[in-house]
Design an enzyme around this catalytic site. Structure first.
Site, short mmCIF file in Angstrom:
data_model
loop_
_atom_site.label_atom_id
_atom_site.label_comp_id
_atom_site.label_asym_id
_atom_site.label_seq_id
_atom_site.Cartn_x
_atom_site.Cartn_y
_atom_site.Cartn_z
N HIS A 93 2.86 -28.04 37.48
CA HIS A 93 2.83 -29.41 37.97
C HIS A 93 1.47 -30.12 37.79
O HIS A 93 1.35 -31.07 37.04
CB HIS A 93 3.17 -29.44 39.47
CG HIS A 93 4.44 -28.76 39.86
ND1 HIS A 93 5.69 -29.30 39.64
CD2 HIS A 93 4.65 -27.58 40.49
CE1 HIS A 93 6.61 -28.48 40.12
NE2 HIS A 93 6.01 -27.44 40.64
O1 RIB Z 1 5.83 -30.03 44.28
C1 RIB Z 1 4.73 -29.52 43.55
C2 RIB Z 1 3.44 -29.89 44.19
O2 RIB Z 1 3.37 -29.33 45.50
C3 RIB Z 1 2.22 -29.34 43.44
O3 RIB Z 1 1.13 -30.20 43.65
C4 RIB Z 1 1.98 -28.03 44.12
O4 RIB Z 1 0.62 -27.59 44.02
C5 RIB Z 1 2.30 -28.39 45.54
O5 RIB Z 1 1.13 -29.02 46.09
#
Ligand code: RIB
Ligand code: CA
Length: 313
Positions: free
Chosen positions: A243
């Site tokens: 992500h």
């Molecule tokens: O949903 C994914 C996000 O939530 C990313 O930023 C992961 O690190 C968590 O913070």
């Protein structure tokens, strides 16, 4: 391209850690002014320690790490040890940080930096719940027009959520903070699950990091070995979605991403859909555009960039 001067607000978190490395490995495009930490994936003490570990791993202890909010604006804290493990960065053994966090509070640091730097020259990258940025905007509304852009990982459009069917983790943990940010008038780029779920750390992609033959490459591969477990089991995918580095990659190479200007409104009240990023992708509401929302991404190009830059450290 112009060099972006950025604040990174983060809750490391395996993917946050790799996002930090990408930023620190890209000095021609990115200057990291400070890192502020927030409770999210794990409690604040651990996200702060993890941020310090990452900067030490990258040899960049010159960058200050300033602890911020230890809980969301309104809701109780919800953490994600089920994904990131108890430390928040389970997998490789990293030494306890030898450096200490900077003095002061992360929210104050955001305000100070935005007031000190020329207006319109600082980009705020949020990789976790938006609590710190929202608190800064509430405490010092004068800084809103001084922010060049907020680039945030969060939300889901057609992809739905990853905590509830409607809500993605960063927004679910602190929907009230996200609501403040999306109503602030600050230019926003939002990288939702629709994009990050196209960026899977497949076995081949992980082995490319390991094959770099560097300590940082090895640690990155071991982080990903651990980080992918939950998503592989949940989605049956080949690898987990990487992500947060998408936020930094968008700054460095925006052409890797496609998206459109939309209205994004945050659900803060409904027990069923709290934390949902209600995104008017098809422009049916007439609500004003407040975010550029990405969707498609050149995933191979993204991992090529990540591997090349991580290889520099
Ligand atoms: O949903 C994914 C996000 O939530 C990313 O930023 C992961 O690190 C968590 O913070
Ligand atoms: Ca994160």
């Amino acid at each position: 391209m112009t060099r972006r001067r950025i604040l990174i607000d983060t809750d490391p978190g395996h993917d946050d850690a790799i996002a930090l490395l990408l930023a620190l490995a890209s000095p021609d495009e990115i200057e990291v002014l400070a890192v502020t930490t927030v409770a999210g994936n794990v409690p604040l003490e651990r996200t702060t320690a993890n941020a310090l570990k990452v900067l030490e791993l990258a040899g960049r202890t010159d960058v200050p790490v300033v602890p911020g909010s230890r809980r969301p604006l309104v809701k109780d804290l919800f953490t994600a040890e089920y994904i990131h493990g108890k430390t928040g960065m389970d997998g490789p053994e990293l030494p306890d940080p030898a450096t200490a966090p900077a003095t002061g509070h992360g929210v104050d640091r955001i305000v100070e930096v935005l007031r000190a730097e020329p207006a319109g020259t600082v980009t705020v990258c949020t990789l976790g719940p938006m609590t710190n940025l929202a608190a800064a905007l509430q405490r010092a509304p004068d800084v809103a027009p001084r922010i060049a852009r907020v680039v945030a990982m969060g939300g889901g459009v057609f992809e739905g959520g990853n905590v509830t069917p409607a809500a993605e983790f960063n927004i679910f943990v602190d929907p009230h903070a996200a609501d403040v940010v999306f109503r602030s008038g600050v230019p926003i780029t939002l990288v939702p699950l629709d994009t990050t779920h196209r960026c899977l750390s497949t076995r081949d992609r992980i082995e490319r990091f390991r094959s770099l033959g560097t300590r940082v490459g090895q640690v990155t591969a071991e982080w990903l070995d651990f980080f992918e477990r939950f998503d592989v089991q949940k989605y049956g995918s080949d690898g987990g979605p990487l992500h947060d580095p998408c936020v930094i990659a968008w700054l460095i190479r925006p052409a890797l991403f496609q998206g459109r200007d939309c209205n994004v409104t945050i659900e803060t009240a409904s027990p069923l859909t709290v934390g949902m990023t209600v995104t008017d992708w098809w422009q049916v509401t007439g609500r004003p555009h407040n975010a550029f929302v990405t969707r498609e991404v050149d995933a191979d190009g993204y991992f090529d960039l990540l591997t090349e830059r991580i290889g520099r450290l």
